[in-house]
Motif scaffolding. Structure first.
Motif, PDB file in Angstrom:
ATOM      1  N   GLY A 322      38.120  38.884  31.152  1.00  0.00           N
ATOM      2  CA  GLY A 322      39.363  39.762  30.957  1.00  0.00           C
ATOM      3  C   GLY A 322      38.849  40.574  29.684  1.00  0.00           C
ATOM      4  O   GLY A 322      39.409  41.802  29.608  1.00  0.00           O
ATOM      5  N   ALA A 323      38.249  40.196  28.739  1.00  0.00           N
ATOM      6  CA  ALA A 323      37.915  40.910  27.461  1.00  0.00           C
ATOM      7  C   ALA A 323      36.803  42.003  27.853  1.00  0.00           C
ATOM      8  O   ALA A 323      36.617  42.997  27.137  1.00  0.00           O
ATOM      9  N   ALA A 324      35.814  41.398  28.643  1.00  0.00           N
ATOM     10  CA  ALA A 324      34.549  42.118  28.890  1.00  0.00           C
ATOM     11  C   ALA A 324      34.700  43.244  29.626  1.00  0.00           C
ATOM     12  O   ALA A 324      34.335  44.566  29.724  1.00  0.00           O
ATOM     13  N   PHE A 325      35.547  43.057  30.982  1.00  0.00           N
ATOM     14  CA  PHE A 325      35.714  44.171  31.990  1.00  0.00           C
ATOM     15  C   PHE A 325      36.250  45.751  31.430  1.00  0.00           C
ATOM     16  O   PHE A 325      35.725  46.787  31.927  1.00  0.00           O
ATOM     17  N   PRO A 326      37.292  45.741  30.499  1.00  0.00           N
ATOM     18  CA  PRO A 326      37.737  46.793  30.024  1.00  0.00           C
ATOM     19  C   PRO A 326      36.449  47.863  29.146  1.00  0.00           C
ATOM     20  O   PRO A 326      36.836  48.814  29.035  1.00  0.00           O
ATOM     21  N   LEU A 327      35.578  46.822  28.572  1.00  0.00           N
ATOM     22  CA  LEU A 327      34.356  47.600  27.931  1.00  0.00           C
ATOM     23  C   LEU A 327      33.595  48.437  28.887  1.00  0.00           C
ATOM     24  O   LEU A 327      32.902  49.323  28.285  1.00  0.00           O
ATOM     25  N   PHE A 328      33.486  48.288  30.280  1.00  0.00           N
ATOM     26  CA  PHE A 328      32.576  48.909  30.847  1.00  0.00           C
ATOM     27  C   PHE A 328      33.375  49.604  31.964  1.00  0.00           C
ATOM     28  O   PHE A 328      32.626  50.581  32.763  1.00  0.00           O
ATOM     29  N   SER A 329      34.589  49.245  32.198  1.00  0.00           N
ATOM     30  CA  SER A 329      35.223  49.918  33.286  1.00  0.00           C
ATOM     31  C   SER A 329      35.521  51.323  33.318  1.00  0.00           C
ATOM     32  O   SER A 329      35.164  51.989  34.337  1.00  0.00           O
ATOM     33  N   MET A 330      35.778  51.892  32.173  1.00  0.00           N
ATOM     34  CA  MET A 330      36.094  53.540  32.193  1.00  0.00           C
ATOM     35  C   MET A 330      34.547  54.201  32.522  1.00  0.00           C
ATOM     36  O   MET A 330      34.613  55.145  33.315  1.00  0.00           O
ATOM     37  N   GLN A 331      33.440  53.710  31.854  1.00  0.00           N
ATOM     38  CA  GLN A 331      32.219  54.284  32.095  1.00  0.00           C
ATOM     39  C   GLN A 331      31.992  54.217  33.540  1.00  0.00           C
ATOM     40  O   GLN A 331      31.262  55.123  34.578  1.00  0.00           O
ATOM     41  N   MET A 332      32.213  52.975  34.233  1.00  0.00           N
ATOM     42  CA  MET A 332      31.895  52.775  35.668  1.00  0.00           C
ATOM     43  C   MET A 332      32.523  53.423  36.531  1.00  0.00           C
ATOM     44  O   MET A 332      31.876  54.206  37.586  1.00  0.00           O
ATOM     45  N   PHE A 333      33.937  53.667  36.468  1.00  0.00           N
ATOM     46  CA  PHE A 333      34.792  54.675  37.339  1.00  0.00           C
ATOM     47  C   PHE A 333      34.440  56.000  37.046  1.00  0.00           C
ATOM     48  O   PHE A 333      34.552  56.842  38.161  1.00  0.00           O
ATOM     49  N   VAL A 334      33.955  56.453  35.952  1.00  0.00           N
ATOM     50  CA  VAL A 334      33.778  57.881  35.658  1.00  0.00           C
ATOM     51  C   VAL A 334      32.254  58.279  36.294  1.00  0.00           C
ATOM     52  O   VAL A 334      32.234  59.317  37.069  1.00  0.00           O
ATOM     53  N   ASN A 335      31.322  57.448  36.146  1.00  0.00           N
ATOM     54  CA  ASN A 335      29.880  57.619  36.347  1.00  0.00           C
ATOM     55  C   ASN A 335      29.805  57.293  37.741  1.00  0.00           C
ATOM     56  O   ASN A 335      28.907  58.337  38.460  1.00  0.00           O
ATOM     57  N   MET A 336      30.319  56.344  38.418  1.00  0.00           N
ATOM     58  CA  MET A 336      29.987  56.175  39.891  1.00  0.00           C
ATOM     59  C   MET A 336      31.016  56.851  40.663  1.00  0.00           C
ATOM     60  O   MET A 336      30.747  56.869  41.858  1.00  0.00           O
ATOM     61  N   LYS A 337      31.907  57.363  40.264  1.00  0.00           N
ATOM     62  CA  LYS A 337      33.035  57.874  40.864  1.00  0.00           C
ATOM     63  C   LYS A 337      34.078  56.662  41.341  1.00  0.00           C
ATOM     64  O   LYS A 337      33.379  55.484  41.712  1.00  0.00           O
ATOM     65  N   ILE A 338      35.486  57.093  41.274  1.00  0.00           N
ATOM     66  CA  ILE A 338      36.358  55.840  41.588  1.00  0.00           C
ATOM     67  C   ILE A 338      36.045  55.218  42.810  1.00  0.00           C
ATOM     68  O   ILE A 338      36.188  54.172  42.991  1.00  0.00           O
ATOM     69  N   GLN A 339      35.621  56.269  43.917  1.00  0.00           N
ATOM     70  CA  GLN A 339      35.343  55.618  45.492  1.00  0.00           C
ATOM     71  C   GLN A 339      34.294  54.491  45.356  1.00  0.00           C
ATOM     72  O   GLN A 339      34.268  53.555  45.917  1.00  0.00           O
ATOM     73  N   TRP A 340      33.253  54.964  44.760  1.00  0.00           N
ATOM     74  CA  TRP A 340      32.092  54.027  44.705  1.00  0.00           C
ATOM     75  C   TRP A 340      32.160  52.860  43.834  1.00  0.00           C
ATOM     76  O   TRP A 340      31.480  51.764  44.257  1.00  0.00           O
ATOM     77  N   ALA A 341      32.719  53.207  42.761  1.00  0.00           N
ATOM     78  CA  ALA A 341      32.957  51.796  41.765  1.00  0.00           C
ATOM     79  C   ALA A 341      33.863  51.023  42.399  1.00  0.00           C
ATOM     80  O   ALA A 341      33.518  49.737  42.287  1.00  0.00           O
ATOM     81  N   SER A 342      34.914  51.307  43.188  1.00  0.00           N
ATOM     82  CA  SER A 342      35.720  50.567  43.896  1.00  0.00           C
ATOM     83  C   SER A 342      34.976  49.810  45.042  1.00  0.00           C
ATOM     84  O   SER A 342      35.576  48.793  45.318  1.00  0.00           O
ATOM     85  N   THR A 343      34.144  50.512  45.664  1.00  0.00           N
ATOM     86  CA  THR A 343      33.234  49.963  46.779  1.00  0.00           C
ATOM     87  C   THR A 343      32.730  48.601  46.197  1.00  0.00           C
ATOM     88  O   THR A 343      32.367  47.451  46.770  1.00  0.00           O
ATOM     89  N   LEU A 344      31.896  48.830  45.068  1.00  0.00           N
ATOM     90  CA  LEU A 344      31.088  47.903  44.549  1.00  0.00           C
ATOM     91  C   LEU A 344      32.236  46.755  44.302  1.00  0.00           C
ATOM     92  O   LEU A 344      31.601  45.554  44.535  1.00  0.00           O
ATOM     93  N   VAL A 345      33.054  46.846  43.690  1.00  0.00           N
ATOM     94  CA  VAL A 345      34.134  45.633  43.219  1.00  0.00           C
ATOM     95  C   VAL A 345      34.415  45.160  44.673  1.00  0.00           C
ATOM     96  O   VAL A 345      34.667  44.011  44.511  1.00  0.00           O
ATOM     97  N   GLY A 346      35.054  45.834  45.617  1.00  0.00           N
ATOM     98  CA  GLY A 346      35.310  45.350  46.865  1.00  0.00           C
ATOM     99  C   GLY A 346      34.268  44.455  47.655  1.00  0.00           C
ATOM    100  O   GLY A 346      34.713  43.465  48.286  1.00  0.00           O
ATOM    101  N   CYS A 347      33.253  44.755  47.427  1.00  0.00           N
ATOM    102  CA  CYS A 347      32.006  44.248  48.024  1.00  0.00           C
ATOM    103  C   CYS A 347      31.605  42.814  47.408  1.00  0.00           C
ATOM    104  O   CYS A 347      31.603  41.752  48.094  1.00  0.00           O
ATOM    105  N   ILE A 348      31.887  42.905  46.279  1.00  0.00           N
ATOM    106  CA  ILE A 348      31.895  41.204  45.330  1.00  0.00           C
ATOM    107  C   ILE A 348      33.008  40.781  45.770  1.00  0.00           C
ATOM    108  O   ILE A 348      32.972  39.630  46.318  1.00  0.00           O
TER     109      ILE A 348
END
Length: 374
Positions: A322-348
Motif C-alpha cells: 500500500g505504501a509502495a504502489f502510489p510511488l510509481f503509479s502516476m509514472q506508470m499510468f502516464v508513461n504507459m497510458k491508462i489503458q495499457w497500465a490497466s492491462t498490465l495490472v489486469g493480467c496480474i
C-alpha cells in the motif's frame, strides 16, 4: 490501541502545524509508525469478541469502513484543498480531529478483550474483596525477557509470514489487492481530471462508485456467512476455513473485469461518456472487498490462537504494498497510458484468479502439515 491512537493524534496535528517539509515528512512517518496498531489489533479484537458464526459479519462491517476511508478521504481532501479558507493543512487537522474522536472511544468505551488480561483483572478484584492473596491468574506468573518479547511479538509474525505457505500466498494476494486500492487513488483522478477535465474534488467523486461496489461486496459476503454457518453446523460446530473462500472466487473475477472496464473506457473520453468508467470503478471496489475480507477471515480461522501474529505478518506485507504502489503509479499510468497500465495490472489479476480455487481444494491438506494452523 489507546497509545497508538494518542500518538497518531499528536503527530497528525504536528503535520498540520509544521513549518517546513522535513517536519512534515518526519511527523507523517511517526503518525503511520505509531498509529498502525488498529490495522493489526482490530481484527484480533474481533476474534476475541465474536464466535466463528458471527465473526465474519463483524469483520465485514469493519472492512467496509476500512476501505470506505481511503475512498471518501480523497473526495474530502480534494474539496478541502480547493477551499481558499482551508488549504492543505486542514487535511491533517481533519485527520487529527477524527483521531481525537477515536481516542475518546478507545479510552472510555472499548474494554479489554484479551482473555488472559481479563482474568488478571478479575483475580485482582477477588483478592481485594476476599483478602485471599492466594488467588491469581496464570498470566500473572508469566514473565517475558526482552528476547522472548522480540521472539513472540516481532519475530513470530515474520516467521509465520515466510514459513507458512497459507499466510504467505494469501498475504501476497491480499497485499496486491490492497496496493491496487492505493494505486487507483492515483488512477481515478488522473482519468477524470486529465481525460474528462473534471475540476479538483469533482475528479474524485467517482470514488463513490467504488465505495458502492465495496458495500455490495460486503453484502455478498454477509450473505455467504449463512452458507458458512450451515456448513459449520454440519461439521459439528467446528470452523471450516475453506468455506470462507467462495466470495474470494467471485471477487477475483469481478476485480479483473473492473480493471479492464475502467482502464479502457476511461482512456477515450471523446467517445465514451464518463458514467461508463465510473460504473467500472464499482466492479473494482466489489472485487477489492470480496478478495480482501475473506483473506482476513481465512487467516483467522486457520490460525485462531495466533490470529494477532498471523494478521501482523499479513498487515506488514499488505501495508508495504500500500505504501509502495502510489510511488510509481502516476509514472506508470502516464508513461504507459491508462489503458495499457490497466492491462498490465489486469493480467496480474488474471494470473492470481486460481489462488482461492487452489486453496479451496488443497488448503486443508496444507494445514494438516503445519505446526501452527488449526
Amino acid at each position: 490501541m489507546v497509545i497508538s491512537c494518542l500518538g497518531y493524534v499528536c503527530f497528525s496535528f504536528a503535520v498540520a502545524t509544521a513549518k517546513d517539509l522535513q517536519t512534515i515528512m518526519i511527523c507523517r512517518f511517526f503518525a503511520g509508525f505509531i498509529g498502525a496498531a488498529p490495522l493489526v489489533v482490530a481484527p484480533a479484537v474481533m476474534a476475541d469478541l465474536f464466535s466463528a458464526k458471527i465473526r465474519g459479519t463483524a469483520i465485514s462491517i469493519f472492512a467496509m469502513i476500512l476501505f470506505g476511508g481511503p475512498m471518501l478521504a480523497p473526495i474530502i481532501g480534494g474539496f478541502t484543498v480547493k477551499n481558499p479558507d482551508m488549504g492543505w493543512r486542514w487535511t491533517s487537522y481533519l485527520c487529527g480531529i477524527i483521531g481525537c474522536a477515536a481516542l475518546v472511544m478507545n479510552t472510555f468505551i472499548l474494554e479489554e478483550t484479551h482473555h488472559p488480561i481479563i482474568l488478571v483483572r478479575k483475580a485482582e478484584m477477588l483478592r481485594r474483596r476476599t483478602g485471599n492473596w492466594g488467588i491469581y491468574a496464570p498470566h500473572e506468573e508469566l514473565t517475558l525477557s526482552l528476547k522472548e518479547i522480540v521472539e513472540k511479538n516481532i519475530a513470530r509474525p515474520m516467521k509465520l509470514l515466510f514459513t507458512e505457505p497459507i499466510i504467505l500466498l494469501i498475504s501476497i494476494y491480499n497485499a496486491f489487492i490492497y496496493g491496487m486500492l492505493y494505486m487507483f487513488l492515483t488512477a481515478i483522478p488522473l482519468i477524470f481530471s486529465v481525460n474528462y477535465r473534471f475540476s479538483p474534488g469533482v475528479a474524485e467523486l467517482p470514488y463513490i462508485s467504488m465505495l458502492i461496489g465495496v458495500f455490495t461486496g460486503g453484502l455478498i459476503i454477509i450473505y455467504f456467512e449463512r452458507r458458512y454457518n450451515i456448513a459449520m453446523d454440519n461439521n459439528g460446530g467446528r470452523p471450516l476455513a475453506e468455506e470462507r473462500l467462495p466470495p474470494m472466487m467471485i471477487g477475483s473475477v469481478t476485480f479483473v473485469i473492473g480493471i479492464f472496464w475502467l482502464g479502457w473506457t476511461g482512456s477515450y473520453p471523446e467517445h465514451v461518456h464518463w458514467i461508463v468508467p465510473t460504473i467500472g470503478a464499482a466492479f473494482v471496489g466489489n472485487g477489492l472487498i470480496l478478495i480482501f475480507l475473506p483473506c482476513m477471515n481465512y487467516i483467522i480461522d486457520c490460525y485462531l490462537y495466533l490470529a494477532a501474529s498471523a494478521l501482523a505478518g499479513n498487515t506488514f506485507l499488505r501495508s508495504s504494498f500500500g505504501a509502495a504502489f502510489p510511488l510509481f503509479s502516476m509514472q506508470m499510468f502516464v508513461n504507459m497510458k491508462i489503458q495499457w497500465a490497466s492491462t498490465l495490472v489486469g493480467c496480474i489479476g488474471v494470473a492470481m484468479i486460481p489462488v482461492p480455487f487452489l486453496f479451496y481444494k488443497y488448503g486443508k491438506k496444507i494445514r494438516e502439515k503445519s505446526k501452527f494452523a488449526m
